[in-house]
Structure formats: C-alpha cells, structure tokens
Design a protein around this motif. Structure first.
Motif, PDB file in Angstrom:
ATOM      1  N   ALA A 354     -45.668 -17.845  53.624  1.00 22.97           N
ATOM      2  CA  ALA A 354     -46.949 -17.624  52.953  1.00 22.97           C
ATOM      3  C   ALA A 354     -46.740 -17.084  51.543  1.00 22.97           C
ATOM      4  CB  ALA A 354     -47.801 -16.646  53.758  1.00 22.97           C
ATOM      5  N   THR A 355     -47.681 -17.365  50.681  1.00 19.67           N
ATOM      6  CA  THR A 355     -47.715 -16.775  49.347  1.00 19.67           C
ATOM      7  C   THR A 355     -49.010 -15.967  49.226  1.00 19.67           C
ATOM      8  OG1 THR A 355     -48.884 -18.647  48.348  1.00 19.67           O
ATOM      9  CG2 THR A 355     -46.472 -18.754  48.399  1.00 19.67           C
ATOM     10  N   LYS A 356     -49.027 -15.037  48.293  1.00 21.37           N
ATOM     11  CA  LYS A 356     -50.224 -14.218  48.119  1.00 21.37           C
ATOM     12  C   LYS A 356     -51.418 -15.050  47.666  1.00 21.37           C
ATOM     13  CE  LYS A 356     -48.075  -9.716  47.530  1.00 21.37           C
ATOM     14  NZ  LYS A 356     -47.987  -8.470  46.734  1.00 21.37           N
ATOM     15  N   GLU A 357     -51.128 -16.168  47.007  1.00 19.24           N
ATOM     16  CA  GLU A 357     -52.206 -17.040  46.559  1.00 19.24           C
ATOM     17  C   GLU A 357     -52.933 -17.696  47.735  1.00 19.24           C
ATOM     18  OE1 GLU A 357     -49.712 -15.978  43.410  1.00 19.24           O
ATOM     19  OE2 GLU A 357     -49.116 -17.031  45.246  1.00 19.24           O
ATOM     20  N   MET A 358     -52.236 -17.830  48.877  1.00 20.15           N
ATOM     21  CA  MET A 358     -52.838 -18.445  50.061  1.00 20.15           C
ATOM     22  C   MET A 358     -53.825 -17.524  50.771  1.00 20.15           C
ATOM     23  SD  MET A 358     -49.618 -20.121  52.062  1.00 20.15           S
ATOM     24  CE  MET A 358     -48.549 -21.383  51.358  1.00 20.15           C
ATOM     25  N   LEU A 359     -53.647 -16.224  50.603  1.00 17.97           N
ATOM     26  CA  LEU A 359     -54.349 -15.273  51.462  1.00 17.97           C
ATOM     27  C   LEU A 359     -55.873 -15.388  51.425  1.00 17.97           C
ATOM     28  CD1 LEU A 359     -52.146 -12.051  51.210  1.00 17.97           C
ATOM     29  CD2 LEU A 359     -51.827 -14.117  52.582  1.00 17.97           C
ATOM     30  N   PRO A 360     -56.487 -15.512  50.233  1.00 18.59           N
ATOM     31  CA  PRO A 360     -57.952 -15.651  50.245  1.00 18.59           C
ATOM     32  C   PRO A 360     -58.421 -16.900  50.998  1.00 18.59           C
ATOM     33  CG  PRO A 360     -57.167 -15.069  48.053  1.00 18.59           C
ATOM     34  CD  PRO A 360     -55.945 -15.392  48.866  1.00 18.59           C
ATOM     35  N   LYS A 361     -57.685 -18.004  50.871  1.00 21.95           N
ATOM     36  CA  LYS A 361     -58.063 -19.239  51.572  1.00 21.95           C
ATOM     37  C   LYS A 361     -57.916 -19.073  53.080  1.00 21.95           C
ATOM     38  CE  LYS A 361     -56.662 -22.177  47.698  1.00 21.95           C
ATOM     39  NZ  LYS A 361     -55.730 -23.247  47.248  1.00 21.95           N
ATOM     40  N   ILE A 362     -56.836 -18.396  53.501  1.00 22.88           N
ATOM     41  CA  ILE A 362     -56.632 -18.149  54.931  1.00 22.88           C
ATOM     42  C   ILE A 362     -57.757 -17.272  55.473  1.00 22.88           C
ATOM     43  CG2 ILE A 362     -55.116 -17.055  56.635  1.00 22.88           C
ATOM     44  CD1 ILE A 362     -52.749 -17.834  54.802  1.00 22.88           C
ATOM     45  N   ALA A 363     -58.065 -16.202  54.739  1.00 22.92           N
ATOM     46  CA  ALA A 363     -59.108 -15.273  55.192  1.00 22.92           C
ATOM     47  C   ALA A 363     -60.466 -15.958  55.256  1.00 22.92           C
ATOM     48  CB  ALA A 363     -59.166 -14.070  54.256  1.00 22.92           C
ATOM     49  N   GLU A 364     -60.791 -16.724  54.231  1.00 21.33           N
ATOM     50  CA  GLU A 364     -62.114 -17.353  54.170  1.00 21.33           C
ATOM     51  C   GLU A 364     -62.296 -18.435  55.228  1.00 21.33           C
ATOM     52  OE1 GLU A 364     -62.268 -18.669  50.139  1.00 21.33           O
ATOM     53  OE2 GLU A 364     -62.288 -16.610  49.340  1.00 21.33           O
ATOM     54  N   SER A 365     -61.211 -19.065  55.640  1.00 19.77           N
ATOM     55  CA  SER A 365     -61.320 -20.153  56.619  1.00 19.77           C
ATOM     56  C   SER A 365     -61.153 -19.685  58.059  1.00 19.77           C
ATOM     57  CB  SER A 365     -60.279 -21.234  56.315  1.00 19.77           C
ATOM     58  OG  SER A 365     -58.956 -20.729  56.418  1.00 19.77           O
ATOM     59  N   THR A 366     -60.875 -18.398  58.255  1.00 22.14           N
ATOM     60  CA  THR A 366     -60.699 -17.862  59.604  1.00 22.14           C
ATOM     61  C   THR A 366     -62.045 -17.706  60.305  1.00 22.14           C
ATOM     62  OG1 THR A 366     -58.660 -16.665  59.058  1.00 22.14           O
ATOM     63  CG2 THR A 366     -59.919 -15.860  60.946  1.00 22.14           C
ATOM     64  N   ILE A 367     -62.103 -18.194  61.524  1.00 20.78           N
ATOM     65  CA  ILE A 367     -63.303 -18.013  62.342  1.00 20.78           C
ATOM     66  C   ILE A 367     -63.363 -16.564  62.827  1.00 20.78           C
ATOM     67  CG2 ILE A 367     -64.446 -18.656  64.508  1.00 20.78           C
ATOM     68  CD1 ILE A 367     -63.203 -21.435  64.178  1.00 20.78           C
ATOM     69  N   ILE A 368     -64.500 -15.926  62.648  1.00 17.89           N
ATOM     70  CA  ILE A 368     -64.703 -14.546  63.109  1.00 17.89           C
ATOM     71  C   ILE A 368     -65.448 -14.591  64.440  1.00 17.89           C
ATOM     72  CG2 ILE A 368     -65.806 -12.330  62.633  1.00 17.89           C
ATOM     73  CD1 ILE A 368     -65.354 -12.893  59.653  1.00 17.89           C
TER      74      ILE A 368
END
Length: 389
Positions: A354-368
């Motif tokens: 993973a890269t830090k640039e990926m983190l917002p995309k991962i967080a935003e696409s995660t089902i809560i």
C-alpha cells in the motif's frame, strides 16, 4: 444465548490422511463432466493433481479444467469458469486448493445459469436471492484459513472497479463435500501458513467482539483461539507436525462454518476494510487482517470493554490483579500484537504494497456495517489505515 437462531450445515467433511479415498465414493453421485478448478502449479508439483484426475477418470468422468485461479480471485477468472461450465455441461465443480479456489468455484456455481442480470451485480452488489440453477461444488483443501470448505462465502474482486466483494450464499451453495487431509498443507510456505492462521483468528474475533456477557458460543471461540495460538507455535517449529497441522485445519473450518456465529450479532468491519485494501494491493488476506486488527481494536475496545477484558484474561492469560479493566483490555491487544511479531506476521501496510496515496480511496470505498461495538466512520477508517504504516 440471547439471540434466536436456526442452524444447518449440509457439507459432508472427509477428514484425515486417507480422506482422498472418499472421492471414489462421492464422484459417482454426480453427472458425466467434472470441472477441476485449481491455482497454478502447486497441486501438480506435489502429485495431488494426478491422484485426483486418476480417481475421476476411474469413475468414468470427463475432466475439464479451470487453472490459474489467483489469490483474491477476479471477476474475469470467474467468468472464464462460467463459460467452461456452459460449454461442457459441467455437473460438478471440484475445487482443489485453498479458499480462493473454493470461493471462485462457488462464484462460478451461482453465475453459470444466471440469465436475467449480470451475476456479479445481482449477487455481490445487490445481494439478491439465488433463484437460478446452481452447479454443485465440492472441494479438496490444500491451505487453511478461510473456512470456505464448509460455508457459503465467496469473495470476488472486480479489478476494473477496485471492488473486492464478499457474499455469503445460502446452504444449497455450500460445498456438497470437502476432503481435508492435513498433509496437503505441509508444502504451503510459512508466510501463507501464518497468514491463513491469522485469517482463522480474525474470523473468530469478528464474531467474538459483539454483544454483552459470554454465551456458549463465546466459550467455543475462546477455545479455538487458544488452539490456533498453541498449534501455530508448534507448526512454526515443526512444519510437518501432523497433530498441529490437523488442529489448525479443523480450527479454520469450525471458525467459519456458521457454528461460531450462533446467537452473536457479530462485527466484520475488519474484513470490510481489508477487502478494499486487498482490492488495491492484492495482499495476502490474513496479513492485511492482522495489520488492520491492531489499530481497529485499539479504537473500539472502550465500547466493548467487558469482552476485551475477557479476551485478555481467557485467551491470553493476562493477570487481572492490580489492573483497571482498561489496562487489562489493552494488555490483551498488546498480547495479540506480540503474537503477530513472534510468528512473523506482517502488519505494515507499506510492506503489503500500500501507499499513503491509496488510503483515502480505500477508506471511502469501504462498506461500513455498523454491527459491532462502534459504528466506525470513514474518517476513522483512514485513521486505522494510517496507524498501520
């Protein structure tokens, strides 16, 4: 047992050193054509492929193949299998491998005759009922962790949209039978072995960290967690220790055959975050779960303090004397972290690709899901991910 439940599991398990012989009894129950689904070259290198094909041919079966199923199986690979089923009128899908292979087989099973809608949208995005013909699935397990050999779970990755989607199908999609010979796991790398064991532990913890009190299911989970911890330590020192590997195999099956979820509301947020991490990095599932679990549990433990105290004392043997409940709970999470380090489990997202640039995309696409002790927010998911670097 506070929540009502119904329990049914239709999968027949054949377990042990001579369990492959049961394929001779099972094969005649199905039609002419069997599709063998497997990964790359492991089952050919260890001789299992030849043994399975010989048994099927002796039973008068025509064997067709879908090979090259990857960890984190893709929608494209599943569609390739669907076409083979249709072209050859396959009557049994036999998955030989780990959870990814079995997940892919189930996906093919429900998708092959889904005519009214794109099956990925229908079953993995809209979660509609399976109302079309399904092709029977069976499995021969070579790597432990997912429990897919005795449940309806199927996780498929849509590479185009970066969406790793999990679906638990009803009982008629479960494998009809599964063959579990612990010796088939001896050639699995240490990295994959420890990843699989943490996957088992994560399944147990996802179910454990929910609800108040301690019902019978919680006691079962605690025992399976302790068995996984003890036997992984043995297997790391002696990889061919049959007793340890057999215990790890059966632990994994029990951890997700729906038994350990009875009368539990369950959480599963760690898995939701890891699914999207895996969609972006294709990392080993168990390693991703380990990385996410530690900061996630440090975030939510105060909301389920009673159970985290129990986890510390009953699973890790943390002494309660002269400690507050919060100190005991944190000591349990610290013990989990120490165990990951002891076993060489990777908990750095950077090491997992993973890269830090990926983190917002991962967080935003995660089902809560919101079913555990704390309904996490997208911002908190990003904080959890950042804590893994």
């Amino acid at each position: 047992m506070q929540l009502d439940f119904s329990y049914y599991n239709p999968t027949t398990i054949h377990f042990g050193k001579d369990s492959l012989a049961k394929l001779k009894e099972e094969a005649p129950k199905y039609g002419k054509t069997v599709m063998l689904v497997y990964g790359r070259n492991a089952i050919k290198a260890n001789g299992l492929y030849d043994k399975v094909v010989a048994i099927l041919e002796q039973a008068g079966k025509k064997v067709v193949e879908l090979s090259g199923v990857m960890p984190n199986p893709t929608l494209e690979k599943m569609r390739e299998g669907v076409q083979i089923v249709r072209d050859h009128n396959v009557s049994l899908i036999l998955a030989v491998g780990g959870g990814s292979v079995i997940d892919c087989a189930k996906g093919i099973s429900v998708s092959a005759y889904c005519e009214d809608q794109d099956p990925f949208v229908k079953y993995w995005c809209e979660f509609k009922d399976v109302d079309n013909e399904v092709v029977p699935v069976a499995s021969i397990l070579t790597m432990v962790g997912t429990g897919s050999e005795m449940n309806g779970g199927s996780v498929i990755t849509n590479e185009e949209t970066k969406y790793k989607a999990g679906r638990v199908f009803p009982a008629h999609v479960f494998p009809k039978f599964s063959i579990l010979n612990p010796e088939y796991t001896f050639t699995v790398s240490q990295y994959q072995m420890v990843s699989g064991v943490f996957d088992t532990m994560s399944h147990l913890m996802e179910q454990y960290f929910s609800d108040k009190g301690a019902n019978t299911t919680d006691y079962v989970i605690e025992s399976l967690l302790k068995s996984s911890i003890d036997n992984l330590r043995v297997a790391l020192k002696a990889p061919n220790d049959y007793e340890a590997r057999s215990n790890l195999m059966w632990n994994a099956t029990l951890a997700l055959n729906t038994l350990t979820g009875l009368s539990k509301s369950q959480d599963w947020q760690v898995h939701m975050i890891e699914h999207q991490l895996g969609a972006y990095t294709d990392c080993a599932h168990g390693m991703g779960l380990a990385a996410i679990s530690l900061p996630y549990y440090r975030l939510i433990y105060k909301f389920g303090l009673e159970k985290f105290v129990r986890f510390a004392t009953q699973v890790w043997g943390i002494a309660a004397e002269d400690k507050t409940d919060e100190e005991i709970a944190l000591a349990g999470i610290d013990a989990l972290e120490a165990f990951t380090k002891e076993c060489g489990i990777v908990t750095s997202l950077e090491e997992l690709g993973a890269t830090k640039e990926m983190l917002p995309k991962i967080a935003e696409s995660t089902i809560i899901l919101g079913g555990g002790y704390h309904a996490i927010t997208t911002q908190e998911i990003q904080q959890v991910l950042e804590a893994c670097f």
